[in-house]
Enzyme design. Structure first.
Site, PDB file in Angstrom:
ATOM      1  N   LYS A  92       0.827  -1.212   0.000  1.00  0.00           N
ATOM      2  CA  LYS A  92       0.000   0.000   0.000  1.00  0.00           C
ATOM      3  C   LYS A  92       0.858   1.258   0.000  1.00  0.00           C
ATOM      4  O   LYS A  92       0.648   2.176  -0.786  1.00  0.00           O
ATOM      5  CB  LYS A  92      -0.872  -0.050   1.273  1.00  0.00           C
ATOM      6  CG  LYS A  92      -1.987   0.938   1.323  1.00  0.00           C
ATOM      7  CD  LYS A  92      -2.791   0.764   2.601  1.00  0.00           C
ATOM      8  CE  LYS A  92      -3.358  -0.640   2.748  1.00  0.00           C
ATOM      9  NZ  LYS A  92      -4.234  -0.787   3.917  1.00  0.00           N
ATOM     10  N   LYS A 104       2.455  -4.099  11.071  1.00  0.00           N
ATOM     11  CA  LYS A 104       1.113  -4.179  11.662  1.00  0.00           C
ATOM     12  C   LYS A 104       1.227  -4.713  13.073  1.00  0.00           C
ATOM     13  O   LYS A 104       2.107  -5.532  13.363  1.00  0.00           O
ATOM     14  CB  LYS A 104       0.221  -5.121  10.849  1.00  0.00           C
ATOM     15  CG  LYS A 104      -1.242  -4.865  11.043  1.00  0.00           C
ATOM     16  CD  LYS A 104      -1.659  -3.670  10.216  1.00  0.00           C
ATOM     17  CE  LYS A 104      -3.114  -3.354  10.293  1.00  0.00           C
ATOM     18  NZ  LYS A 104      -3.479  -2.361   9.252  1.00  0.00           N
TER      19      LYS A 104
HETATM   20  P1  NAD Z   1     -13.904  -0.261  13.018  1.00  0.00           P
HETATM   21  O1  NAD Z   1     -13.624  -1.143  14.156  1.00  0.00           O
HETATM   22  O2  NAD Z   1     -13.991   1.212  13.215  1.00  0.00           O
HETATM   23  O3  NAD Z   1     -15.285  -0.715  12.299  1.00  0.00           O
HETATM   24  C1  NAD Z   1     -15.543  -2.022  11.886  1.00  0.00           C
HETATM   25  C2  NAD Z   1     -16.988  -2.093  11.390  1.00  0.00           C
HETATM   26  O4  NAD Z   1     -17.221  -3.399  10.875  1.00  0.00           O
HETATM   27  C3  NAD Z   1     -18.042  -1.865  12.459  1.00  0.00           C
HETATM   28  O5  NAD Z   1     -19.079  -1.046  11.933  1.00  0.00           O
HETATM   29  C4  NAD Z   1     -18.619  -3.271  12.726  1.00  0.00           C
HETATM   30  O6  NAD Z   1     -19.971  -3.244  13.114  1.00  0.00           O
HETATM   31  C5  NAD Z   1     -18.468  -3.882  11.355  1.00  0.00           C
HETATM   32  N1  NAD Z   1     -18.449  -5.352  11.419  1.00  0.00           N
HETATM   33  C6  NAD Z   1     -17.719  -6.140  12.256  1.00  0.00           C
HETATM   34  N2  NAD Z   1     -17.979  -7.429  12.027  1.00  0.00           N
HETATM   35  C7  NAD Z   1     -18.880  -7.455  11.019  1.00  0.00           C
HETATM   36  C8  NAD Z   1     -19.556  -8.503  10.329  1.00  0.00           C
HETATM   37  N3  NAD Z   1     -19.343  -9.787  10.644  1.00  0.00           N
HETATM   38  N4  NAD Z   1     -20.426  -8.166   9.352  1.00  0.00           N
HETATM   39  C9  NAD Z   1     -20.649  -6.885   9.029  1.00  0.00           C
HETATM   40  N5  NAD Z   1     -20.048  -5.856   9.643  1.00  0.00           N
HETATM   41  C10 NAD Z   1     -19.178  -6.136  10.635  1.00  0.00           C
HETATM   42  O7  NAD Z   1     -12.803  -0.605  11.921  1.00  0.00           O
HETATM   43  P2  NAD Z   1     -12.223   0.321  10.761  1.00  0.00           P
HETATM   44  O8  NAD Z   1     -11.075   1.095  11.286  1.00  0.00           O
HETATM   45  O9  NAD Z   1     -13.339   1.013  10.079  1.00  0.00           O
HETATM   46  O10 NAD Z   1     -11.587  -0.807   9.806  1.00  0.00           O
HETATM   47  C11 NAD Z   1     -12.410  -1.599   8.957  1.00  0.00           C
HETATM   48  C12 NAD Z   1     -11.531  -2.266   7.913  1.00  0.00           C
HETATM   49  O11 NAD Z   1     -10.794  -1.256   7.197  1.00  0.00           O
HETATM   50  C13 NAD Z   1     -10.460  -3.223   8.459  1.00  0.00           C
HETATM   51  O12 NAD Z   1     -10.252  -4.247   7.509  1.00  0.00           O
HETATM   52  C14 NAD Z   1      -9.213  -2.348   8.529  1.00  0.00           C
HETATM   53  O13 NAD Z   1      -8.027  -3.112   8.491  1.00  0.00           O
HETATM   54  C15 NAD Z   1      -9.394  -1.518   7.279  1.00  0.00           C
HETATM   55  N6  NAD Z   1      -8.665  -0.238   7.273  1.00  0.00           N
HETATM   56  C16 NAD Z   1      -8.805   0.658   8.270  1.00  0.00           C
HETATM   57  C17 NAD Z   1      -8.101   1.868   8.208  1.00  0.00           C
HETATM   58  C18 NAD Z   1      -8.282   2.962   9.245  1.00  0.00           C
HETATM   59  O14 NAD Z   1      -7.713   4.056   9.052  1.00  0.00           O
HETATM   60  N7  NAD Z   1      -9.017   2.751  10.313  1.00  0.00           N
HETATM   61  C19 NAD Z   1      -7.229   2.124   7.146  1.00  0.00           C
HETATM   62  C20 NAD Z   1      -7.116   1.167   6.119  1.00  0.00           C
HETATM   63  C21 NAD Z   1      -7.843  -0.013   6.198  1.00  0.00           C
END
Ligand code: NAD
Length: 469
Positions: A92, A104
């Site tokens: 990335k 990570k």
């Molecule tokens: P978060 O914890 O803020 O939110 C996760 C969301 O997923 C919640 O709304 C939860 O209800 C939902 N969820 C969990 N289990 C689920 C299921 N079985 N079915 C449907 N929904 C479900 O997490 P985030 O920071 O938003 O990260 C989400 C994804 O994005 C992850 O894969 C993370 O690695 C990726 N990501 C995050 C960032 C960041 O800046 N936070 C950056 C790049 C990638």
């Protein structure tokens, strides 16, 4: 047995590496995880019980330093997942030209089951361990938020690090995603979702590509389904709506809701917080089985929750014409293959969700320079704009109205600079990915093109270091 995220990432790497001409040894080095520290520590519960918590920090690549990657809090995380996520960070960062290696971290804990005090204890203990092993520091390894963590946890991280490294001038740059009041940067919290929508906007701006999908150009009016309403999903939904798209369904753990007229993400979050469920949102249809929402009729599907959500099983039933990967690893290689055959355009995670690390890079730069973006030039720029306006007024004899003046004299502010830097980065990276696909016709999908760009950039860094002949 289902393949792991690590297997999937390696499979995507191998598929792209086959299109490169780098020697096997160099490709092996780029693909391998340089190191993973696996550890455990005791934490006392409020009821006096002692629990041993498992934790990891993986550093996938040191071709550029510091290494960079979020910290995940999840009850289901394991070492293989951390290594896969660290690898994705390497690729990335390369795709969007952020000069970091990939890393990570993770702690096996369910943040929904812990009080704030407990989470603070765990976070501080985790950072202690990283400091002891020199796995955190502005020039070494810089964590950020990931699923289950956010600004609050990053504030604990920086506070613990600073307490253990008193007087370290650049110590604030040991972690990104901090609150603005604790050395953070405006725009970081929403950066992943905003970057994703900049990416989607650029994808949709290619009229020829859209016509091939049977869609009109532009984001306006596109029907979007979002899985997850956490940091990434919430902001992706918000910026999609602000740019004229309609978020017709949102899926979370306990179920999903559908409203073809469009959902307001703030109202949904408020309802879910108040009732402890997304279901029964006024005016929307409830879908008790969350995964069913992925198969709804829509133009764009944004999986922004978890890995392995789009599989060989459900991919044939997915109706979206565009899949934009907000989450890391939401699509298995089997699903990816099915999407390719169906003509579904997949915008891969290593590009689509890179906005977070792009703005983390800006935050790191801000911390190292000890001055906020725009602070030095703000007044200077405004005075220069005014001089230009006066000159035009004198030459034309027509004064500008106050409203026009306010539009024309816009001194730079931190948020504006951050967002424009993010947009520029996402647009440029997409053009690079498309160019690779056009230059190498055998590379047909965006994921392979993005991986190939990443491989070439990391390879160049190793070759410049003189490690490989
Ligand atoms: P978060 O914890 O803020 O939110 C996760 C969301 O997923 C919640 O709304 C939860 O209800 C939902 N969820 C969990 N289990 C689920 C299921 N079985 N079915 C449907 N929904 C479900 O997490 P985030 O920071 O938003 O990260 C989400 C994804 O994005 C992850 O894969 C993370 O690695 C990726 N990501 C995050 C960032 C960041 O800046 N936070 C950056 C790049 C990638």
């Amino acid at each position: 047995m289902p393949r792991s995220l690590e297997d999937n990432v390696d499979a995507y790497f191998d598929r792209a590496a086959a299109f490169s001409s780098h020697p096997r040894g160099l490709l092996d080095q780029i693909r391998a995880c340089n190191g993973v520290y696996s550890f455990q520590f005791p934490v006392r519960h409020p009821d006096g019980r002692i629990e041993v918590v498992r934790a990891w920090r993986a550093e996938h690549s040191h071709h550029k330093l510091p290494a960079k990657g979020g910290i995940r809090y999840s009850a289901a995380v394991d070492e293989s997942e951390v290594k896969a996520l660290a690898a994705l960070m390497t690729y990335k960062c390369a795709v969007v030209d952020v000069p970091f290696g990939g890393a990570k971290g993770a702690v096996r804990v369910d943040p929904r089951e812990c009080g704030a005090e407990q989470l603070e204890r765990i976070t501080r203990r985790y950072v202690h361990e990283l400091v002891r092993k020199n796995l955190i520091g502005p020039g070494v390894d810089v964590p950020a938020p990931d699923a289950g963590t956010g600004e609050r946890e990053m504030a604990w991280v920086v506070d613990t690090y600073m307490a253990l490294n008193p007087g370290q001038l650049d110590g604030m740059a040991c972690v990104t995603g901090k609150p603005v009041t604790e050395g953070g940067i405006r725009g970081r919290k929403e950066a992943t979702g905003r970057g994703l929508v900049y990416a989607l906007g650029e994808v949709c701006a290619q009229a020829g590509d859209m016509a091939a999908l049977g869609l009109s150009a532009g984001l306006d009016g596109k029907r979007v389904v979002v899985q997850g309403i956490g940091n990434v999903g919430y902001h992706a939904a918000r910026f999609c709506r602000e740019r004229g798209a309609r978020v017709v369904a949102i899926a979370v753990r306990e179920g999903a809701i559908l409203d073809p007229k469009g959902l307001d993400e703030d109202a949904v979050v408020e309802h879910r917080t108040r009732t402890r469920s997304i279901l029964d949102f006024p005016g929307a249809t409830s879908i008790p089985r969350s995964a069913d929402a992925l198969e709804l009729d829509c133009d764009v599907l944004i999986p922004a929750a978890l890995e392995n959500q789009l599989t060989g099983d459900n991919a044939p039933r997915i109706k979206a014409r565009i899949v934009v990967e907000g989450a890391n690893g939401p699509t298995t290689p089997e699903a990816d293959e099915i999407f390719w055959r169906k003509g579904t355009l997949v915008v891969p995670d290593i590009y689509a969700n890179a906005g977070g690390v792009v703005v983390s890079y800006f935050e790191w730069l801000k911390n190292l320079s000890h001055v906020g973006f725009g602070r030095l030039e703000r007044r200077h720029q405004a005075a220069s704009d005014l001089r230009l306006l006066h000159a035009i007024e004198q030459a034309t004899g027509k004064p500008f109205t106050a409203a026009v003046r306010a539009v024309l004299v816009r001194p730079p502010d931190e948020l504006g600079i951050v967002n424009s830097g993010l947009e520029e980065t996402m647009v440029t990276a997409y053009q690079e990915i498309r160019e690779t696909r056009q230059r190498q016709p055998a590379v047909q999908d965006l994921r392979t093109a993005a991986f190939l760009n990443a491989i070439n950039k990391v390879a160049r860094a190793y070759l410049e270091l003189g490690i490989f002949p």
